[in-house]
Motif scaffolding. Structure first.
Motif, PDB file in Angstrom:
ATOM      1  N   ARG A  72       0.863  -1.193   0.000  1.00  0.00           N
ATOM      2  CA  ARG A  72       0.000   0.000   0.000  1.00  0.00           C
ATOM      3  C   ARG A  72       0.890   1.231   0.000  1.00  0.00           C
ATOM      4  O   ARG A  72       2.091   1.140   0.295  1.00  0.00           O
ATOM      5  CB  ARG A  72      -0.955  -0.014   1.179  1.00  0.00           C
ATOM      6  CG  ARG A  72      -0.337  -0.211   2.535  1.00  0.00           C
ATOM      7  CD  ARG A  72      -1.365  -0.095   3.672  1.00  0.00           C
ATOM      8  NE  ARG A  72      -2.104  -1.310   3.955  1.00  0.00           N
ATOM      9  CZ  ARG A  72      -3.434  -1.408   3.879  1.00  0.00           C
ATOM     10  NH1 ARG A  72      -4.158  -0.376   3.522  1.00  0.00           N
ATOM     11  NH2 ARG A  72      -4.037  -2.539   4.177  1.00  0.00           N
ATOM     12  N   SER A 205       9.110  -2.901   1.640  1.00  0.00           N
ATOM     13  CA  SER A 205       8.374  -4.063   1.097  1.00  0.00           C
ATOM     14  C   SER A 205       8.344  -5.195   2.105  1.00  0.00           C
ATOM     15  O   SER A 205       7.305  -5.814   2.336  1.00  0.00           O
ATOM     16  CB  SER A 205       9.027  -4.542  -0.201  1.00  0.00           C
ATOM     17  OG  SER A 205       9.106  -3.493  -1.128  1.00  0.00           O
ATOM     18  N   THR A 226      20.002  -5.070   7.733  1.00  0.00           N
ATOM     19  CA  THR A 226      20.008  -3.789   8.455  1.00  0.00           C
ATOM     20  C   THR A 226      18.612  -3.533   9.016  1.00  0.00           C
ATOM     21  O   THR A 226      17.650  -3.498   8.254  1.00  0.00           O
ATOM     22  CB  THR A 226      20.353  -2.617   7.506  1.00  0.00           C
ATOM     23  OG1 THR A 226      21.507  -2.976   6.742  1.00  0.00           O
ATOM     24  CG2 THR A 226      20.624  -1.346   8.277  1.00  0.00           C
TER      25      THR A 226
HETATM   26  P1  NAP Z   1      14.787  -1.551   0.292  1.00  0.00           P
HETATM   27  O1  NAP Z   1      14.252  -0.487   1.106  1.00  0.00           O
HETATM   28  O2  NAP Z   1      16.003  -1.302  -0.516  1.00  0.00           O
HETATM   29  O3  NAP Z   1      15.017  -2.790   1.237  1.00  0.00           O
HETATM   30  C1  NAP Z   1      15.692  -3.918   0.795  1.00  0.00           C
HETATM   31  C2  NAP Z   1      16.019  -4.769   1.978  1.00  0.00           C
HETATM   32  O4  NAP Z   1      16.691  -5.911   1.517  1.00  0.00           O
HETATM   33  C3  NAP Z   1      16.973  -4.088   2.949  1.00  0.00           C
HETATM   34  O5  NAP Z   1      16.645  -4.506   4.244  1.00  0.00           O
HETATM   35  C4  NAP Z   1      18.311  -4.648   2.508  1.00  0.00           C
HETATM   36  O6  NAP Z   1      19.279  -4.617   3.510  1.00  0.00           O
HETATM   37  C5  NAP Z   1      17.945  -6.024   2.165  1.00  0.00           C
HETATM   38  N1  NAP Z   1      18.859  -6.628   1.242  1.00  0.00           N
HETATM   39  C6  NAP Z   1      19.169  -6.207  -0.003  1.00  0.00           C
HETATM   40  N2  NAP Z   1      20.049  -7.019  -0.576  1.00  0.00           N
HETATM   41  C7  NAP Z   1      20.335  -7.987   0.325  1.00  0.00           C
HETATM   42  C8  NAP Z   1      21.199  -9.104   0.324  1.00  0.00           C
HETATM   43  N3  NAP Z   1      21.922  -9.395  -0.729  1.00  0.00           N
HETATM   44  N4  NAP Z   1      21.247  -9.850   1.438  1.00  0.00           N
HETATM   45  C9  NAP Z   1      20.503  -9.554   2.506  1.00  0.00           C
HETATM   46  N5  NAP Z   1      19.666  -8.513   2.571  1.00  0.00           N
HETATM   47  C10 NAP Z   1      19.590  -7.730   1.486  1.00  0.00           C
HETATM   48  O7  NAP Z   1      13.704  -2.084  -0.749  1.00  0.00           O
HETATM   49  P2  NAP Z   1      12.128  -2.088  -0.598  1.00  0.00           P
HETATM   50  O8  NAP Z   1      11.727  -2.585   0.700  1.00  0.00           O
HETATM   51  O9  NAP Z   1      11.595  -2.763  -1.793  1.00  0.00           O
HETATM   52  O10 NAP Z   1      11.761  -0.583  -0.672  1.00  0.00           O
HETATM   53  C11 NAP Z   1      12.353   0.269  -1.619  1.00  0.00           C
HETATM   54  C12 NAP Z   1      11.642   1.571  -1.627  1.00  0.00           C
HETATM   55  O11 NAP Z   1      10.441   1.428  -2.358  1.00  0.00           O
HETATM   56  C13 NAP Z   1      11.201   2.042  -0.270  1.00  0.00           C
HETATM   57  O12 NAP Z   1      12.226   2.638   0.457  1.00  0.00           O
HETATM   58  C14 NAP Z   1      10.104   2.979  -0.643  1.00  0.00           C
HETATM   59  O13 NAP Z   1      10.586   4.205  -1.081  1.00  0.00           O
HETATM   60  C15 NAP Z   1       9.468   2.258  -1.806  1.00  0.00           C
HETATM   61  N6  NAP Z   1       8.384   1.457  -1.306  1.00  0.00           N
HETATM   62  C16 NAP Z   1       7.327   2.145  -0.861  1.00  0.00           C
HETATM   63  C17 NAP Z   1       6.296   1.484  -0.350  1.00  0.00           C
HETATM   64  C18 NAP Z   1       5.167   2.303   0.102  1.00  0.00           C
HETATM   65  O14 NAP Z   1       5.023   3.424  -0.207  1.00  0.00           O
HETATM   66  N7  NAP Z   1       4.304   1.823   0.848  1.00  0.00           N
HETATM   67  C19 NAP Z   1       6.300   0.118  -0.241  1.00  0.00           C
HETATM   68  C20 NAP Z   1       7.409  -0.567  -0.711  1.00  0.00           C
HETATM   69  C21 NAP Z   1       8.449   0.112  -1.241  1.00  0.00           C
HETATM   70  P3  NAP Z   1      20.276  -3.352   3.642  1.00  0.00           P
HETATM   71  O15 NAP Z   1      19.447  -2.278   4.230  1.00  0.00           O
HETATM   72  O16 NAP Z   1      21.364  -3.843   4.506  1.00  0.00           O
HETATM   73  O17 NAP Z   1      20.746  -3.027   2.255  1.00  0.00           O
END
Ligand code: NAP
Length: 881
Positions: A72, A205, A226
């Motif tokens: 969402r 996510s 993290t």
């Molecule tokens: P993210 O914030 O980049 O989170 C990725 C997660 O995966 C982090 O905890 C990261 O750890 C971990 N990770 C990545 N590579 C890894 C590996 N090789 N081994 C272990 N852990 C690993 O990605 P996201 O959750 O998809 O979100 C991305 C952005 O999309 C958000 O910040 C937001 O701006 C947007 N988003 C928005 C919504 C919303 O509005 N509701 C929802 C989803 C996404 P590290 O932190 O150590 O790298």
């Protein structure tokens, strides 16, 4: 050309921009998400032909792909919606404060249907390559269907978080169970009932999906590298307050959003976390936590993202919340972020995220102490343990902001690819365009507020700017538009300068490109705010496309102007002062001006602690003068700096430059003696100059009792104090002493000539104005006296034999050019003289210790130079010839 689809309208439904015979389309757009849809609507409205290519088989962009459980938005639904069609607000009723992915997708379908947008979209088609054809002034677009089309303008509306990051974990292909990516979740959904599930990643996510996956799974293991900060969304019906804010005033509400900091209306709270009581601080933190809104918590105080101490207070409050929710103290500690300041990685909104770890079938694995080694046939091997799973979910994020753009092979002028140009980090002008790529536009590209803002607002702003630009080009007869090198370099600098005054660079975040191995570490978005950014974009267009070259039947125009050169924190200070609406100093009486300056000084940050401060009096040229002595905390004796304060010979005192003197004392490790020389109009020229010489004589004679090292005496002064310091060096030389080993002149007045260009360029708007400077001169010296070298030291018959000098100037200072001229004149006379110009600073900004952080490198250099002068000093070398 072939469109590769029968479902879309024929090309060239309208005249191409500037040249009717040319391309298949006026505009080709990559992506049919929020941006692509609005682009069709706007460009069609201008009578331009537009074709959107979309990889997916329907509209939606990010909301088409990200279908994981719990997906969402985390900007309130009403705010995260289009404003271009006001009727949408009444036609579409959001069921929740934060809409789910299906609801947002439904909304986009509604918009696409209502405005009949699909007829200009070719689905299931990727743009593989875009090549600029300079001779034809058009783009050649190669599609995954094998077709090629041409267009005058090409727009990347591919989203900032649309290119999933590679798994980076060995063995994914071996796993016998199911692997899912949150960013590519199956449309039919996934039933995890009774399954053993491993989730990798705890960003937005992961944090949104983990509680829902835990509801189904028999066993859920969360692999966390993290820990992230998250606050409860408190989702539910649309809050009454939000409905009331929009009711009957939608247009005003939308306008407020456009001119807000983050794209959501709301009052900015302009207090530092450090200036309120502990009780008030905790109350505000608690209210922000309860609000369930990201902008509320980020903006709870005005320095959360700018001051580590303030950030620490909030971070600790949030860690306290995690500890209070999670039952097992060890798990709670693992969930507490400690390696980055709050907000520097995108914080999350959640529903029961931390509570999920109290469930017996949910386990948290800390990858920092127990890293993943590989994925196996049956699950995941970490350094310490093997886990068996039926399903592995990757919530590992995206190659953000640049990934989707450079995924298309974009080839600009002279065969240069955008990917190569951006190898060391993206270079854009306004986040919208890039040199070498004419007629290419990026929607919410790197260098724009983009992901730091409400995307719906930022997307509309970019689409409107692009549409207005194309409309203007067509009306005025231009075919191509491209930024110029200086404009782009200036913008990249401005974006970096803004990033550098925040805490963002301290985190390994996707904002910094740090989540993708090998990606350059650059702060990607513009952090100066949606409102400021919009004003700049508007100004660029209104002033005839500042920083752009345009070409076409109408001829050519070219602007190499840098649209913003000022340092960001200096800009913020100037804006704050302007908001106060204070009368100019020169309209006040001298007494009023002095009282005003004292009152303003009260409000400054105090500067660093020093070892000791001693107030005393010394012998001036005509009676006692007050001084304030700053002693370092280090063991003495120390070298001495005689310091002369600023204030146009009229204002100021021994302690009026207190923060700067403290800073100088600590950094130079010297005793600083700030002298309160006599002021005009009570004591006019040459009182200040005579006092300067008398004071350094007295200080030299009393060095030992001041805790100084005899013979190690330098002078320093700012503004009129720089004038006194420079004159003192000349008088001491002529009088045969005292010995001065070096002079540091900060924004000094060295000449009464007010006709140099810097006076004209900076006559107004940067605190020291031309009229204020005139007021100072009028109070200090009669016109004929001003030509005397004791008033205008640059006019001395000889500058030879003066102590080595560092002259510090600032770009937006009327006194800039005379300072530079003094360096040249000193050097011409054989004096060792160095110039330290400061880009983007004003007359006062280097003095603003702990307020103007971008002044710090200059303050460091000033102190280092003084140390060098003082260290090199020997009595012999210092005695004037
Ligand atoms: P993210 O914030 O980049 O989170 C990725 C997660 O995966 C982090 O905890 C990261 O750890 C971990 N990770 C990545 N590579 C890894 C590996 N090789 N081994 C272990 N852990 C690993 O990605 P996201 O959750 O998809 O979100 C991305 C952005 O999309 C958000 O910040 C937001 O701006 C947007 N988003 C928005 C919504 C919303 O509005 N509701 C929802 C989803 C996404 P590290 O932190 O150590 O790298």
């Amino acid at each position: 050309m072939s469109t590769g689809s029968d479902s879309v309208a024929p090309a060239g439904t309208a005249e191409a921009v500037g040249d009717t015979g040319g391309p298949d389309f006026d505009v080709v757009v990559a992506g049919a998400g929020f941006a692509g849809l609005y682009l069709i609507h706007r460009l069609r409205g201008l009578g331009l032909s537009v074709r959107v290519y979309e990889t997916a088989d329907d509209v939606g962009g990010t909301w088409y792909w990200n279908r994981y459980p719990g997906a969402r938005c985390d900007i309130q639904s009403i705010d995260y919606s289009y404003s271009f069609d006001p009727d949408l607000h009444s036609e579409w009723t959001w069921s929740e404060k934060y809409a789910t992915q299906p609801e947002i997708l439904g909304y986009l379908h509604h918009v696409a249907d209502k405005h009949d947008l699909r007829r200009d979209i070719q689905f299931s088609t990727r743009i593989d390559r875009a090549v600029w054809d300079d001779a034809a002034a058009q783009w050649r677009i190669a599609l995954s269907t094998g077709d090629e089309v041409t267009c005058r303008h090409y727009v990347m509306a591919t989203g900032c978080l649309s290119m999933p990051k590679a798994p980076e974990i060995e063995g994914t292909e071996r796993f016998a169970g199911d692997i899912y990516f949150t960013s590519r979740w199956p449309h039919e959904g996934v039933d995890l009932t009774g399954k053993r599930v491993g989730v990798i990643g705890t960003g937005s996510s992961g944090i949104q999906s983990i509680p829902l996956m835990a509801e189904q799974a028999a066993q859920l293991t969360v692999f966390q590298r993290t820990p992230n900060f998250s606050i409860p969304a408190h989702n539910g019906p649309i809050p009454e307050a939000k409905l009331d804010a929009v009711a009957g005033r939608q247009a005003d509400y939308r306008e407020e959003a456009r001119w807000s900091r983050g794209g959501v209306p709301g009052e900015a709270y302009e207090m530092s976390a450090l200036t309120v009581s502990e009780e008030e601080r905790q109350e505000r933190f608690e209210a922000a936590w309860e609000s369930g809104e990201l902008f509320e918590i980020i903006g709870v105080f005005n320095d959360i993202l700018g001051n580590q101490q303030s950030n620490d207070l909030l971070s600790e409050f949030l860690r306290g919340k995690i500890r209070s929710i999670v039952d097992d103290p060890a798990t709670a500690e693992l969930l507490c972020p400690t390696d980055h300041p709050f907000g520097t990685k995108r914080p999350c909104l959640d529903t029961n995220y931390y509570q999920t770890f109290n469930l017996p079938h949910v386990e948290l694995v800390d990858l920092r102490t127990n890293p993943i080694e590989r994925i196996t046939e049956t699950g995941i091997d970490t350094a310490e343990k093997s886990f068996d799973f039926d399903v592995i979910v990757f919530a590992t994020g995206f190659d953000a902001m640049t990934g989707a753009i450079v995924a298309v092979d974009i080839v600009g002028r002279d065969g240069v690819t955008l990917k190569d140009k951006w190898a060391d980090g993206p270079k854009t002008y306004l986040g919208l365009t890039s040199v070498g790529f004419p007629n290419l536009f990026l929607v919410t590209g790197p260098g724009s507020p983009s992901v730091l803002s409400n995307m719906a607002v930022s997307i509309e702003q970019h689409v409107d700017w692009i549409a207005d630009c194309l409309d203007t080009m067509r009306r005025e007869g231009y075919t191509t538009i491209e930024p110029t090198d200086p404009a782009e370099a200036g913008w990249v600098q401005y974006v970096n300068d803004y990033g550098d005054i925040t805490l963002y660079p301290r985190a390994n975040s996707w904002y910094m490109g740090a989540n993708v191995p090998g990606k350059p570490r650059v702060f990607l978005p513009f952090v100066g705010g949606v409102d400021r950014y919009r004003a700049i974009c508007d100004e660029v267009a209104e002033r005839g496309f500042v920083g752009f070259a345009l070409d076409g039947p109408a001829g050519s125009t070219r602007s190499e102007e840098v649209v913003r050169r000022i340092q960001p924190d200096v800009e913020l200070v100037l804006e704050a002062m302007e908001a106060l609406g204070l009368p100019p100093i020169e309209t006040m009486s001298v007494d009023e001006a002095r009282a005003f300056m004292e009152a303003s000084n009260e409000m400054r940050p105090p500067g660093p602690e020093v070892g000791e401060i001693v107030d005393g009096t010394l012998d001036g040229a005509d009676g006692d003068l007050d001084y304030r002595l700053y002693r370092p905390a280090t063991a003495g004796p120390h070298p001495i700096v005689a310091y002369f304060h600023g204030g146009g010979w009229v204002l100021g005192s021994a302690d009026s430059d207190d923060p700067f003197c403290r800073d100088l004392c600590v950094r130079a490790d010297a005793v600083v003696v700030s002298v309160n020389y006599r002021h005009a109009p009570e004591a006019r020229f040459p009182a200040a100059a005579d006092d300067g010489l008398a004071a350094v004589r007295w200080i030299a004679d009393h060095a030992e009792e001041l805790g100084g090292i005899p013979g190690r005496l330098a002078v320093c002064g700012w503004s009129a104090g720089g004038n006194v310091a420079a004159v003192t060096c000349q008088l001491a030389r002529d009088a045969g002493g005292p010995a001065i080993v070096g002079q540091v002149l900060l924004n000094p007045v060295v000449d009464c000539d007010m006709t140099r260009s810097s006076y004209e360029e900076n006559a107004d708007g940067y605190i020291l104005t031309e009229s204020l400077m005139r007021w100072f001169w009028d109070h200090y010296a009669d016109p004929e006296d001003r030509l005397d070298p004791k008033a205008s030291p640059i006019r001395a018959s000889s500058l030879a034999g003066l102590p080595p000098a560092l002259v510090v100037t600032c770009e937006f200072d009327p006194l800039r050019d005379e300072g530079a001229a003094y360096v040249d004149a000193l050097a011409a006379a054989g004096v060792e003289a160095r110039h330290l110009p400061n880009r983007g600073h004003t007359h006062t900004s280097l003095m603003a210790v702990d307020l103007v952080l971008t002044g710090e490198p200059a303050r460091v250099e000033i102190a280092r130079t003084l140390r060098d002068f003082l260290a090199a000093a020997t009595w012999d070398a210092a005695v004037p010839a």
